[in-house]
Design a protein around this motif. Structure first.
Motif, short mmCIF file in Angstrom:
data_model
loop_
_atom_site.label_atom_id
_atom_site.label_comp_id
_atom_site.label_asym_id
_atom_site.label_seq_id
_atom_site.Cartn_x
_atom_site.Cartn_y
_atom_site.Cartn_z
N MET A 265 0.61 -0.89 -0.18
CA MET A 265 0.44 0.19 0.28
C MET A 265 0.74 1.43 0.24
O MET A 265 1.55 1.69 0.54
CB MET A 265 -0.85 0.17 0.74
N ASN A 267 1.64 4.17 1.34
CA ASN A 267 1.79 5.11 2.32
C ASN A 267 1.45 6.51 2.92
O ASN A 267 0.48 7.09 3.86
CB ASN A 267 2.87 4.65 3.66
N LEU A 272 -4.82 5.99 2.37
CA LEU A 272 -3.65 5.40 2.71
C LEU A 272 -2.19 5.26 3.13
O LEU A 272 -2.32 5.19 4.54
CB LEU A 272 -3.18 4.48 1.68
N ARG A 278 -5.82 1.61 6.54
CA ARG A 278 -4.68 0.47 6.21
C ARG A 278 -5.03 -0.72 7.13
O ARG A 278 -5.25 -2.02 5.85
CB ARG A 278 -3.06 0.63 6.54
N GLN A 279 -5.57 -0.13 7.98
CA GLN A 279 -5.91 -1.56 8.85
C GLN A 279 -7.40 -2.00 8.08
O GLN A 279 -7.41 -3.20 7.96
CB GLN A 279 -6.27 -1.38 9.97
N ASP A 390 -1.54 2.80 -5.37
CA ASP A 390 -2.58 2.80 -4.60
C ASP A 390 -2.43 1.30 -3.70
O ASP A 390 -1.51 1.12 -2.35
CB ASP A 390 -4.37 2.74 -5.03
N LEU A 391 -2.06 0.45 -4.84
CA LEU A 391 -2.53 -0.94 -4.15
C LEU A 391 -1.00 -1.61 -5.16
O LEU A 391 -2.18 -1.62 -6.30
CB LEU A 391 -3.35 -2.00 -3.67
N TYR A 414 6.96 3.90 3.43
CA TYR A 414 6.40 4.14 5.46
C TYR A 414 7.85 5.40 5.51
O TYR A 414 7.62 6.00 6.12
CB TYR A 414 7.81 2.39 5.46
N TYR A 450 0.65 -1.34 10.24
CA TYR A 450 -0.36 -2.24 8.51
C TYR A 450 0.08 -1.49 7.47
O TYR A 450 -0.65 -0.97 6.70
CB TYR A 450 -1.54 -1.58 9.05
N ASN A 452 1.60 -2.62 5.25
CA ASN A 452 1.44 -3.26 4.14
C ASN A 452 1.00 -4.86 4.51
O ASN A 452 -0.04 -4.28 5.56
CB ASN A 452 2.04 -4.15 3.13
#
Length: 488
Positions: A265, A267, A272, A278-279, A390-391, A414, A450, A452
């Motif tokens: 994801m 971040n 996101l 994310r969770q 995004d993903l 991250y 979270y 990813n």
């Protein structure tokens, strides 16, 4: 008489062809490498072809993940890991005939740490302070702080030793010190290697090797069945493995890899950048459904970015257990409605099949996805370098690579300062017990944040002809080692 002679000639030709086959191998490759320089790209396919075969490092991985000497015949660790002295093998030459010595080691390591370096794993070299040529066969490397696992770092494909005379052309015409020399790359089809007659070490049993690029699962199955391919180290059609298992003409090799398969994801991409979102996505995903549907049951669920077969692994799957109602509640808490996300999928089967399953799971909790199927070069450019996604779904097959989360500019972005500090401490810690504690803390931090969605550890399911020996059952690094292969 003429007919009998014709038959005899044909029989001799067939026998000759069979004999030739015994010193060559055709290896199936799912993804085509973007280039052939393992120090200038992150793609695992580069290492599959080149690491150990063409290029060599100071050390190397064994099939069980242990560290062995390679260009360095031995090394001394001094001052509690502050100084590493490598003693090189004598008589090593590059494929262009130039000598490999301590100057080349210094060149390669300083190139990796230089400003503007394109090395995908710069953290392997970040603690190097100086590289000193003691004599042609001795290199002294002084660290900024004690380092307990530098011999492990030097086994990565990103740490292979190159010569300044040939380094500029290694992306398309790789020149290493290995047991095999590059012959030809037919884009989109195959990469051909030949045994190096001047190899400094033990000569390989094979005279020739061809890496055949076949990404389609059906085509891969047909290539094995027809004999076009002798060995698929990472077979892309797990649903057909049962057809090989009972056939005496084949062998099926089932093992583990270092491949953490994740739904990554972005971040820093709203929404996101919100940990609750994310969770929520993590709780929407049913790992076992993905494993069963995309991998036909091959794969081990994971809850963090770490291999379950490692003694320091912490089982954190419960933190992100499948819970659609919790997903809906978290999205409501975050104030997110009508969420639509872009899902970028690279070519591997696990990504394309897994992406469809995850899209359906997200749809069930009210999250829509726009799927784009990218070719490997597109994925590297758009997702990995451009961070325009995004993903995405990808397997990270590098060993012990949890430290990528300490890189704020890495594609999922991250780089939490507390995590960076933790990894910095781990890098200079020598005590095994303390290293274990820090490793476990790192796993817990990224799972609780979270970063990813951690899906499964990629299984290694390989298929080969029955007579081919010297194959790796497990995959501690993305290496298709030709040097130990032989035919019965």
């Amino acid at each position: 008489m003429f007919n009998r002679m014709k038959l005899s000639v044909a029989a001799l030709a067939l026998m000759a062809g069979s004999a030739l086959a015994q010193d060559s191998v055709t290896v199936g490759l799912v993804l085509e490498p973007p280039n052939l320089d393992p120090t200038s790209g992150a793609a695992a396919a580069i290492r599959e072809v080149t690491q150990i075969n063409i290029f060599e490092g100071l050390t190397r991985f064994g099939p069980d993940g242990s560290i062995h000497p390679l260009l360095a015949k031995s090394w001394d660790v001094e001052e509690d890991g502050k100084v590493w002295v490598f003693h090189l093998n004598d008589g090593v030459k590059f494929h262009d005939g130039t000598t490999m010595d301590a100057e080349d080691v210094k060149f390669s390591l300083e190139r990796a740490t230089a400003e503007g370096s394109t090395n995908a794993q710069k953290q392997l070299f970040a603690n190097i302070e100086t590289v000193e040529v003691v004599d042609p066969l001795t290199v002294k490397i002084t660290m900024k702080a004690p380092t307990g696992n530098f011999d492990f770092n030097m086994a990565w494909g990103d740490a292979v030793i190159m010569g300044p005379e040939s380094v500029a052309g290694n992306a398309t015409n790789p020149v290493g010190t290995g047991a095999f020399k590059f012959v030809k790359w037919t884009q989109g089809d195959s990469i051909e290697l030949a045994a190096n007659p001047d190899y400094w070490g033990e000569k390989p049993a094979l005279a020739r090797a061809t890496f055949k690029i076949i990404s389609d699962p059906t085509a891969a199955f047909n290539a094995m069945m027809t004999g076009e391919v002798d060995y698929f180290p990472n077979f892309p059609a797990p649903e057909t493995l049962a057809q090989f298992e009972g056939n005496p003409e084949f062998q099926v090799l089932q093992g583990s890899t270092e491949g953490e398969t994740i739904l990554a994801m972005n971040n820093r991409q709203a929404p996101l950048d919100n940990v609750k979102v994310r969770q929520a996505i993590a709780h929407a995903v049913n790992r076992q459904e993905v494993i069963d549907g995309a991998m036909f049951g091959y794969g081990t669920p994971i809850g963090t970015h770490f291999a379950p077969h490692h003694p320091d692994y912490v089982d954190l799957t419960g933190l992100s257990a499948h819970d659609p109602e919790k997903t809906k509640a978290l999205l409501a808490e975050a104030g997110v409605e009508n969420l639509k996300l872009r899902l970028a999928l690279p070519p591997p089967t696990y990504a394309r099949r897994g992406g469809e399953i995850i899209a359906a799971q997200l749809r069930a909790v009210g999250v829509e996805t726009e799927i784009s199927n990218l070719e490997w070069a597109q994925w590297l450019e758009q997702v990995f370098r451009g961070k325009d996604f995004d993903l995405t779904i990808i397997s990270h097959v590098e060993p012990m690579d949890i430290n990528i989360y300490a890189r704020p500019d890495y594609y999922f972005q991250y780089g939490k300062p507390e995590f960076v500090a933790l990894i910095d401490e781990l890098a200079v810690t020598v005590d095994p017990d303390k290293r274990s504690d820090l490793t476990k803390a790192a796993q817990e931090m990224i799972a609780q944040d979270y970063v990813n969605v951690y899906l499964f550890q990629l299984a290694k399911a390989g298929v080969a002809k029955a007579g081919l020996k010297g194959l790796w059952e497990n995959w501690p690094a993305p290496i298709d080692d030709l040097t130990a292969m032989s035919w019965e």
